[in-house]
Design a protein around this motif. Sequence first.
Motif, PDB file in Angstrom:
ATOM      1  N   PRO A   1       0.841  -1.206   0.000  1.00  0.00           N
ATOM      2  CA  PRO A   1       0.000   0.000   0.000  1.00  0.00           C
ATOM      3  C   PRO A   1       0.877   1.257   0.000  1.00  0.00           C
ATOM      4  O   PRO A   1       2.014   1.227   0.463  1.00  0.00           O
ATOM      5  CB  PRO A   1      -0.773  -0.118   1.310  1.00  0.00           C
ATOM      6  CG  PRO A   1       0.144  -0.888   2.203  1.00  0.00           C
ATOM      7  CD  PRO A   1       0.850  -1.873   1.296  1.00  0.00           C
ATOM      8  N   ALA A   2       0.336   2.334  -0.510  1.00  0.00           N
ATOM      9  CA  ALA A   2       1.060   3.609  -0.514  1.00  0.00           C
ATOM     10  C   ALA A   2       0.436   4.544   0.513  1.00  0.00           C
ATOM     11  O   ALA A   2      -0.787   4.681   0.585  1.00  0.00           O
ATOM     12  CB  ALA A   2       1.009   4.244  -1.895  1.00  0.00           C
ATOM     13  N   LEU A   3       1.274   5.168   1.306  1.00  0.00           N
ATOM     14  CA  LEU A   3       0.828   6.210   2.226  1.00  0.00           C
ATOM     15  C   LEU A   3       0.454   7.424   1.385  1.00  0.00           C
ATOM     16  O   LEU A   3       1.237   7.859   0.537  1.00  0.00           O
ATOM     17  CB  LEU A   3       1.950   6.571   3.193  1.00  0.00           C
ATOM     18  CG  LEU A   3       1.700   7.749   4.132  1.00  0.00           C
ATOM     19  CD1 LEU A   3       0.551   7.453   5.084  1.00  0.00           C
ATOM     20  CD2 LEU A   3       2.970   8.079   4.901  1.00  0.00           C
ATOM     21  N   VAL A   4      -0.742   7.965   1.599  1.00  0.00           N
ATOM     22  CA  VAL A   4      -1.229   9.101   0.813  1.00  0.00           C
ATOM     23  C   VAL A   4      -1.217  10.362   1.668  1.00  0.00           C
ATOM     24  O   VAL A   4      -1.871  10.430   2.702  1.00  0.00           O
ATOM     25  CB  VAL A   4      -2.657   8.847   0.280  1.00  0.00           C
ATOM     26  CG1 VAL A   4      -3.114  10.011  -0.587  1.00  0.00           C
ATOM     27  CG2 VAL A   4      -2.709   7.545  -0.500  1.00  0.00           C
ATOM     28  N   LEU A   5      -0.454  11.348   1.201  1.00  0.00           N
ATOM     29  CA  LEU A   5      -0.354  12.632   1.878  1.00  0.00           C
ATOM     30  C   LEU A   5      -1.112  13.682   1.088  1.00  0.00           C
ATOM     31  O   LEU A   5      -1.211  13.602  -0.136  1.00  0.00           O
ATOM     32  CB  LEU A   5       1.111  13.061   1.997  1.00  0.00           C
ATOM     33  CG  LEU A   5       2.072  12.058   2.635  1.00  0.00           C
ATOM     34  CD1 LEU A   5       3.498  12.587   2.573  1.00  0.00           C
ATOM     35  CD2 LEU A   5       1.665  11.761   4.071  1.00  0.00           C
ATOM     36  N   ASN A   6      -1.640  14.658   1.784  1.00  0.00           N
ATOM     37  CA  ASN A   6      -2.269  15.789   1.124  1.00  0.00           C
ATOM     38  C   ASN A   6      -1.157  16.639   0.498  1.00  0.00           C
ATOM     39  O   ASN A   6       0.035  16.380   0.708  1.00  0.00           O
ATOM     40  CB  ASN A   6      -3.083  16.603   2.135  1.00  0.00           C
ATOM     41  CG  ASN A   6      -4.268  17.299   1.519  1.00  0.00           C
ATOM     42  OD1 ASN A   6      -4.293  17.563   0.319  1.00  0.00           O
ATOM     43  ND2 ASN A   6      -5.252  17.605   2.336  1.00  0.00           N
ATOM     44  N   ALA A   7      -1.502  17.669  -0.235  1.00  0.00           N
ATOM     45  CA  ALA A   7      -0.501  18.524  -0.870  1.00  0.00           C
ATOM     46  C   ALA A   7       0.373  19.253   0.146  1.00  0.00           C
ATOM     47  O   ALA A   7       1.466  19.711  -0.193  1.00  0.00           O
ATOM     48  CB  ALA A   7      -1.174  19.518  -1.810  1.00  0.00           C
ATOM     49  N   ASP A   8      -0.078  19.328   1.415  1.00  0.00           N
ATOM     50  CA  ASP A   8       0.740  19.944   2.464  1.00  0.00           C
ATOM     51  C   ASP A   8       1.628  18.915   3.172  1.00  0.00           C
ATOM     52  O   ASP A   8       2.226  19.204   4.201  1.00  0.00           O
ATOM     53  CB  ASP A   8      -0.137  20.687   3.469  1.00  0.00           C
ATOM     54  CG  ASP A   8      -1.063  19.764   4.253  1.00  0.00           C
ATOM     55  OD1 ASP A   8      -1.111  18.547   3.969  1.00  0.00           O
ATOM     56  OD2 ASP A   8      -1.761  20.265   5.158  1.00  0.00           O
ATOM     57  N   PHE A   9       1.686  17.705   2.633  1.00  0.00           N
ATOM     58  CA  PHE A   9       2.515  16.606   3.134  1.00  0.00           C
ATOM     59  C   PHE A   9       2.075  16.071   4.487  1.00  0.00           C
ATOM     60  O   PHE A   9       2.849  15.448   5.197  1.00  0.00           O
ATOM     61  CB  PHE A   9       4.008  16.989   3.147  1.00  0.00           C
ATOM     62  CG  PHE A   9       4.549  17.191   1.764  1.00  0.00           C
ATOM     63  CD1 PHE A   9       5.066  16.134   1.037  1.00  0.00           C
ATOM     64  CD2 PHE A   9       4.514  18.442   1.169  1.00  0.00           C
ATOM     65  CE1 PHE A   9       5.542  16.310  -0.251  1.00  0.00           C
ATOM     66  CE2 PHE A   9       4.988  18.638  -0.115  1.00  0.00           C
ATOM     67  CZ  PHE A   9       5.504  17.560  -0.832  1.00  0.00           C
ATOM     68  N   GLN A  10       0.805  16.281   4.836  1.00  0.00           N
ATOM     69  CA  GLN A  10       0.204  15.676   6.015  1.00  0.00           C
ATOM     70  C   GLN A  10      -0.697  14.539   5.538  1.00  0.00           C
ATOM     71  O   GLN A  10      -1.325  14.652   4.488  1.00  0.00           O
ATOM     72  CB  GLN A  10      -0.654  16.695   6.770  1.00  0.00           C
ATOM     73  CG  GLN A  10       0.148  17.778   7.444  1.00  0.00           C
ATOM     74  CD  GLN A  10       0.927  17.234   8.625  1.00  0.00           C
ATOM     75  OE1 GLN A  10       0.398  16.502   9.455  1.00  0.00           O
ATOM     76  NE2 GLN A  10       2.195  17.584   8.693  1.00  0.00           N
ATOM     77  N   PRO A  11      -0.792  13.430   6.280  1.00  0.00           N
ATOM     78  CA  PRO A  11      -1.714  12.363   5.872  1.00  0.00           C
ATOM     79  C   PRO A  11      -3.135  12.887   5.745  1.00  0.00           C
ATOM     80  O   PRO A  11      -3.549  13.758   6.519  1.00  0.00           O
ATOM     81  CB  PRO A  11      -1.601  11.344   7.002  1.00  0.00           C
ATOM     82  CG  PRO A  11      -0.273  11.602   7.623  1.00  0.00           C
ATOM     83  CD  PRO A  11      -0.052  13.085   7.495  1.00  0.00           C
ATOM     84  N   LEU A  12      -3.872  12.361   4.781  1.00  0.00           N
ATOM     85  CA  LEU A  12      -5.277  12.748   4.636  1.00  0.00           C
ATOM     86  C   LEU A  12      -6.045  12.406   5.901  1.00  0.00           C
ATOM     87  O   LEU A  12      -6.931  13.124   6.319  1.00  0.00           O
ATOM     88  CB  LEU A  12      -5.911  12.050   3.435  1.00  0.00           C
ATOM     89  CG  LEU A  12      -5.476  12.559   2.072  1.00  0.00           C
ATOM     90  CD1 LEU A  12      -6.066  11.683   0.975  1.00  0.00           C
ATOM     91  CD2 LEU A  12      -5.882  14.008   1.869  1.00  0.00           C
ATOM     92  N   SER A  13      -5.717  11.281   6.511  1.00  0.00           N
ATOM     93  CA  SER A  13      -6.286  10.923   7.807  1.00  0.00           C
ATOM     94  C   SER A  13      -5.251  10.109   8.573  1.00  0.00           C
ATOM     95  O   SER A  13      -4.410   9.447   7.982  1.00  0.00           O
ATOM     96  CB  SER A  13      -7.585  10.129   7.646  1.00  0.00           C
ATOM     97  OG  SER A  13      -7.320   8.841   7.168  1.00  0.00           O
ATOM     98  N   TRP A  14      -5.336  10.196   9.898  1.00  0.00           N
ATOM     99  CA  TRP A  14      -4.410   9.453  10.760  1.00  0.00           C
ATOM    100  C   TRP A  14      -5.011   8.145  11.227  1.00  0.00           C
ATOM    101  O   TRP A  14      -4.296   7.177  11.444  1.00  0.00           O
ATOM    102  CB  TRP A  14      -4.041  10.303  11.980  1.00  0.00           C
ATOM    103  CG  TRP A  14      -3.049  11.365  11.637  1.00  0.00           C
ATOM    104  CD1 TRP A  14      -3.314  12.650  11.276  1.00  0.00           C
ATOM    105  CD2 TRP A  14      -1.638  11.230  11.587  1.00  0.00           C
ATOM    106  NE1 TRP A  14      -2.152  13.318  11.016  1.00  0.00           N
ATOM    107  CE2 TRP A  14      -1.105  12.471  11.202  1.00  0.00           C
ATOM    108  CE3 TRP A  14      -0.760  10.174  11.843  1.00  0.00           C
ATOM    109  CZ2 TRP A  14       0.252  12.686  11.065  1.00  0.00           C
ATOM    110  CZ3 TRP A  14       0.594  10.399  11.705  1.00  0.00           C
ATOM    111  CH2 TRP A  14       1.094  11.640  11.316  1.00  0.00           C
TER     112      TRP A  14
END
Length: 190
Positions: free
Chosen positions: A13-26
């Motif tokens: 699986p790939a960890l998905v970050l928002n454009a601000d490099f924070q996870p979309l959800s924790w």
Amino acid sequence: MSANAHLSASAFPALVLNADFQPLSWYPLSVWSWQDTVRAMFLDRIAVLSHYDRVIRSPGQELRLPSVVALKQYVPQERRPPFTRFNLFLRDRFSCQYCGITAPIQELTFDHVVPRSRGGRTSWDNITTACTRCNLRKGSRLPRECGMHPLSRPQQPSTHQLRQNGRQFPPGYLHESWRDFLYWDSELEP
């Protein structure tokens, strides 16, 4: 692209970050299957930040599977989290607010601090997490009548608070390439 037959959808699986490099959800941690990640890559919706050692091949191409990706377009996060059973448990860190035990979700329930039969509302400010035993013991009484007061005052959490709480419950699988992106704001040891 065809992957090897033993490469399942849940593998890599790939960890998905928002454009601000924070996870979309924790919690749950935002991850995509390798197929969704490759599809988004070809649609130019993500930037690949890190890779697995695993390679998939097609007749004319070879591709290393992404392990960490960031969205190219920022997805705004809700300012006020929705009032759900899961968010309530996350606010209270999956702990009974009467006895303090931490329990699996299936052993938790929610309790109206001021019972509905006494005019209590179903809202962030009147609902708290309780284990089944404490919920039955409290019944439809007020906290002062049964000597059971919540350990913390129920209140509406912020999205930030829920994210912080979610960080305390890491998933069972964390690839080493994810650690730099999940814990980059943690305090460093001397």
